[in-house]
Structure formats: C-alpha cells, structure tokens
Design an enzyme around this catalytic site. Structure first.
Site, short mmCIF file in Angstrom:
data_model
loop_
_atom_site.label_atom_id
_atom_site.label_comp_id
_atom_site.label_asym_id
_atom_site.label_seq_id
_atom_site.Cartn_x
_atom_site.Cartn_y
_atom_site.Cartn_z
N VAL A 155 0.83 -1.19 0.00
CA VAL A 155 0.00 0.00 0.00
C VAL A 155 0.87 1.24 0.00
O VAL A 155 2.00 1.23 0.51
CB VAL A 155 -0.95 0.01 1.24
N HIS A 156 0.35 2.30 -0.60
CA HIS A 156 0.97 3.63 -0.55
C HIS A 156 -0.05 4.56 0.08
O HIS A 156 -1.03 4.95 -0.55
CB HIS A 156 1.35 4.12 -1.96
N ILE A 157 0.17 4.90 1.36
CA ILE A 157 -0.77 5.72 2.10
C ILE A 157 -0.74 7.17 1.60
O ILE A 157 0.32 7.71 1.28
CB ILE A 157 -0.45 5.67 3.61
#
Length: 364
Positions: A155-157
């Site tokens: 994931v890339h927040i």
C-alpha cells in the site's frame, strides 16, 4: 515478451474469496528468500530513471513489492533490466491504476523465477467503506526452495497536507489486515509499503493488536542533505506471532551501495530506500552493486516558442505541492525557481499528476 497480468477489481476478488472459503489449505511458511518493499518514485514517468541502477539494487532481493508505479511499461522495463543484470528470468504482476482523481498509481510485484513462484490470489482490496485513496494490492507467493508460502499486501498511504490526512488510512489498515487473514487462511501475512507515517505514531495502535513492524529504528527517505535520511515512512509488518523464519530485516542504503550521492540517487533512482526481510537461510548481499555508466539523456530538440506564445502557453507547476498554475492564476509569479516545473499545457501538467491551483479562475 511476457503477457501482462491485469487484475479485475471486483470479479476476481469475489471469486477468490469464495474459493478460499471452500477449499482448505495446509499451513506452510515461506523460507529461504529475501523479500523487499520499495517506493520507486514515479516509476514509468519521464526519462530520468537509471534502470541499470534500479536493477542493481532490486536484484538484492527475490520478491519485491513496488509502490508508486505510474505505468506498466516502467515495471516491464525494470524487469528487463533485472534480467540483463542477473542473467536469469524475472516476472511481474501489476494492479490497475488506483486513485480518487486524475492522479493515479499502480502497485506491482517483481520476483526472481528461480526462487519464487506466484501462487494465486492477486486482488485489489474491496474497500467498501472507501477508506483508501489507493486501495492495497495483495497476492500469494511460494518459495521454490521448499514450496512454502506467504501472502503479501502492499500500500501507498495518502500523504495529504498534514499528518491528520494520513491517519484515517493508517487506522483502516487493521480492517485490511483481518480481511487478508480471511482470504489467505493458514498463510503467513505480510504488509509492506510506503505508509507516510512512522510506526511509533499512535494511529498504528489498532494494527498493533495483530501485527508488528520489522523496522523500528533509522529512516528510509533520502534527505537532500548528503548522506542523511529523513523519515521512517516505509516498513514491513508481520503477524505478532508470525511463523515466518525471519533472520534479518533492515533498510538498504542504496546510495552507498552503488556509490552515488543523495542528489543523484534522488533524481535517477528514488527518494525512498528499499526495505528487506531475509527468511530461512537466505542473506542480503550487501556487496557494492556494479552498474553500467549512466548519463542523463539529452532532451529532444524542439523549436522554442516566441515570448508572446510562451506567456500564453507556459504552465508552471510546483514540484513540492504537485499543483500547477496558468499565467492568469494569482500565484503564477510566486512559484519559486527551485520548485518550478514548466509544462506546455494544462493537459500535460495533469497527465504528470499535477492539479490546478484552487485560486485560479475557472472557465466560464
């Protein structure tokens, strides 16, 4: 050339959830591979990347989760560079483009075929509550050393304007973790990515009920100050009682590994360092990476517009905020030379991930 794998956001997810609920699986644990995670800053966008350097660094691991992929062509080029660098076949898996507006990114997994095999279950998270701007992407992989498995999500927040913009997604990761546990039963779970928030922040408390970060010291983002690192935004999370045979984990100081300063590394590789965990009998090769000479490609020549044309056409973007300004915008003259990025049109700016400044006049 390998055929790309595309992931249907809903149909494959629903099918996989049903199948895994009906078919029992044995508990096995991935071993004897090095697993990595890396935000390869805007991979596939522009011509500044040194793919020989990227390959020399990425080749240190056997399975790599990649964030901030702009095009599948970028991942394909990296795969080819890895094959050239290592002399052996690699493969990849990529999500569809994810994002809430015109700016979108993809996630990807890359793996060394002699060590790792894709098992099944590639799926983008079914985010029914709409917590994530870029929903996590996951898949299950097998170590060819002993057929043991692990499921890894990436994931890339959202970075946003401040920490309070990031915390809702961080808190939602606890639900995502439980979701992964349901769809990958009897399989060790790993969550890797760029979280834009250090693991010490209170927003992580919900996830810490189930998982633990492997990296608790140091920093993973390259500072503009030579040799310095700024923030521990990247991490690898595993179950609190994981059965994965982790013998080592850490941050790969790739500028030191390839002999480049931070300025050159940030420009031609990434502003993030990759993270790794070594399983079983595997070890990270910390030896200096050998890469072919790299020079910045010269831009193609093109006719220069007249002063009058430039005044009406040139768009100014701010590389820090990713906001662009037309000549009729109040802030047009206030974009500093240090952060200024020029575009030939508003469309070109938006295709590069920039959005129009809110104080610009709207078309009537």
């Amino acid at each position: 050339m390998k055929s790309p794998r595309y992931v249907s956001r809903y149909l494959k997810a629903a099918f996989f959830v049903v199948c895994t609920a009906l078919i029992p699986t044995l508990t096995v644990y991935a071993s004897d591979i090095v697993v990595g995670s890396w935000n390869i800053q805007r991979l596939g966008h522009g011509s500044q990347k040194s793919f020989p350097a990227l390959a020399a660094i990425a080749s240190k691991v056997d399975l790599l989760a990649v964030q901030e992929v702009m095009t599948e062509a970028g991942i394909t080029e990296l795969e080819h560079a890895l094959e050239k660098h290592t002399g052996e076949p690699w493969d990849h898996l990529v999500s569809h483009a994810l994002g809430a507006n015109s700016y979108k990114e993809m996630y990807a997994f890359l793996w060394r075929e002699s060590a790792v095999e894709y098992s099944d279950g590639a799926v983008v998270y079914l985010d029914r509550e709409n917590h994530f701007v870029r929903e996590p992407f996951s898949a299950k992989f097998k170590s060819k050393q002993d057929n043991s498995e692990l499921a890894i999500g990436t994931v890339h927040i959202l970075y946003g304007k401040s920490i309070k913009d990031r915390t809702p997604e961080i808190k939602a990761l606890a639900d995502y973790w439980l979701w992964m546990a349901d769809i990958y039963p009897n399989t060790p779970i790993v969550l890797a990515g760029d979280f834009n928030l250090p693991q010490s922040h209170a927003a992580w408390n919900s996830l810490k009920q189930y998982a633990q970060p492997l990296i608790t010291q140091g920093a993973s983002t390259l500072s503009k100050t030579p040799g310095k690192y700024a923030n521990l935004y990247d991490n690898i999370w595993v179950e609190r009682d994981t059965n994965l045979p982790i013998n080592d984990a850490g941050i790969i100081d790739f500028p030191n590994m390839i002999g480049w300063d931070h300025s050159k590394s940030r420009k031609h590789v990434s502003d993030h360092a990759p993270l790794y965990m070594a399983l079983g009998n595997s070890r990270l090769d910390n030896a200096t990476a050998s890469i072919s000479a790299f020079t910045t490609p010269a831009p193609p020549s093109k006719p220069q517009p007249s002063t009058a044309e430039k005044a009406t056409q040139e768009i100014r973007g701010n590389s820090n905020s990713h906001i662009y300004h037309r000549p009729d915008c109040p802030s047009y003259q206030r974009v500093s030379n240090k952060n200024r990025v020029n575009f030939s049109s508003a469309q070109a700016a938006e295709e590069s991930g920039y959005r129009l400044a809110k104080n610009c006049p709207r078309p009537s």
